[in-house]
Design an enzyme around this catalytic site. Structure first.
Site, PDB file in Angstrom:
ATOM      1  N   CYS A 243       0.861  -1.182   0.000  1.00  0.00           N
ATOM      2  CA  CYS A 243       0.000   0.000   0.000  1.00  0.00           C
ATOM      3  C   CYS A 243       0.901   1.236   0.000  1.00  0.00           C
ATOM      4  CB  CYS A 243      -0.949  -0.021   1.203  1.00  0.00           C
ATOM      5  SG  CYS A 243      -0.098   0.037   2.795  1.00  0.00           S
ATOM      6  N   ARG A 244       0.454   2.324   0.548  1.00  0.00           N
ATOM      7  CA  ARG A 244       1.260   3.539   0.562  1.00  0.00           C
ATOM      8  C   ARG A 244       2.396   3.450   1.576  1.00  0.00           C
ATOM      9  NH1 ARG A 244       1.446   7.883   3.756  1.00  0.00           N
ATOM     10  NH2 ARG A 244       2.338   9.782   2.891  1.00  0.00           N
TER      11      ARG A 244
END
Length: 124
Positions: free
Chosen positions: A84-85
């Site tokens: 993810c981020r």
């Protein structure tokens, strides 16, 4: 067997039975990109908008918010790489999949931010 040994055995069996069924391992960007080069299943658990802004080559976008809908579609017999981020949502996805019995999971520690820091390419 003595009573004490039997109690110890039952306690151990209870811990094993109640413990997690699957597992995952945290990895860095280099390990992820080596897996990409080998055709691994790579899942970006960010939103579609975040995915469009830049993602790992070959990754599929399956947002963590919809994990109950897609969790059973991933292969259990192949390694699955999640990111993810920052690593938080992918860790949550790994925990969920672990509870579903997945045992060959990898979570990118630091997420896209770690990829960018180390200079690996993203698809835009």
């Amino acid at each position: 067997m003595t009573r004490r040994a039997l109690l110890g055995l039952f306690a151990l069996l209870a811990l094993v039975a109640c413990g997690p069924r699957g597992s995952y391992q945290n990895i860095g960007p280099q390990e992820l990109y080596q897996a990409v080069d080998q055709g691994a299943v790579v899942v970006d658990v960010r939103t579609p908008q975040e995915f469009a802004e830049g993602h790992v080559p070959g990754a599929i976008n399956l947002p963590v918010e919809a994990i109950p809908q897609w969790a059973d579609t991933l292969p259990k017999d192949k390694p699955v790489y999640l990111y993810c981020r920052s690593g938080n949502r992918s860790r949550q996805a790994a925990e969920y999949l672990k509870r579903k019995g997945y045992t060959n999971l990898y979570n990118l520690e630091g997420g896209i931010l770690a990829i960018q820091r180390e200079g690996f390419p993203l698809v835009r």
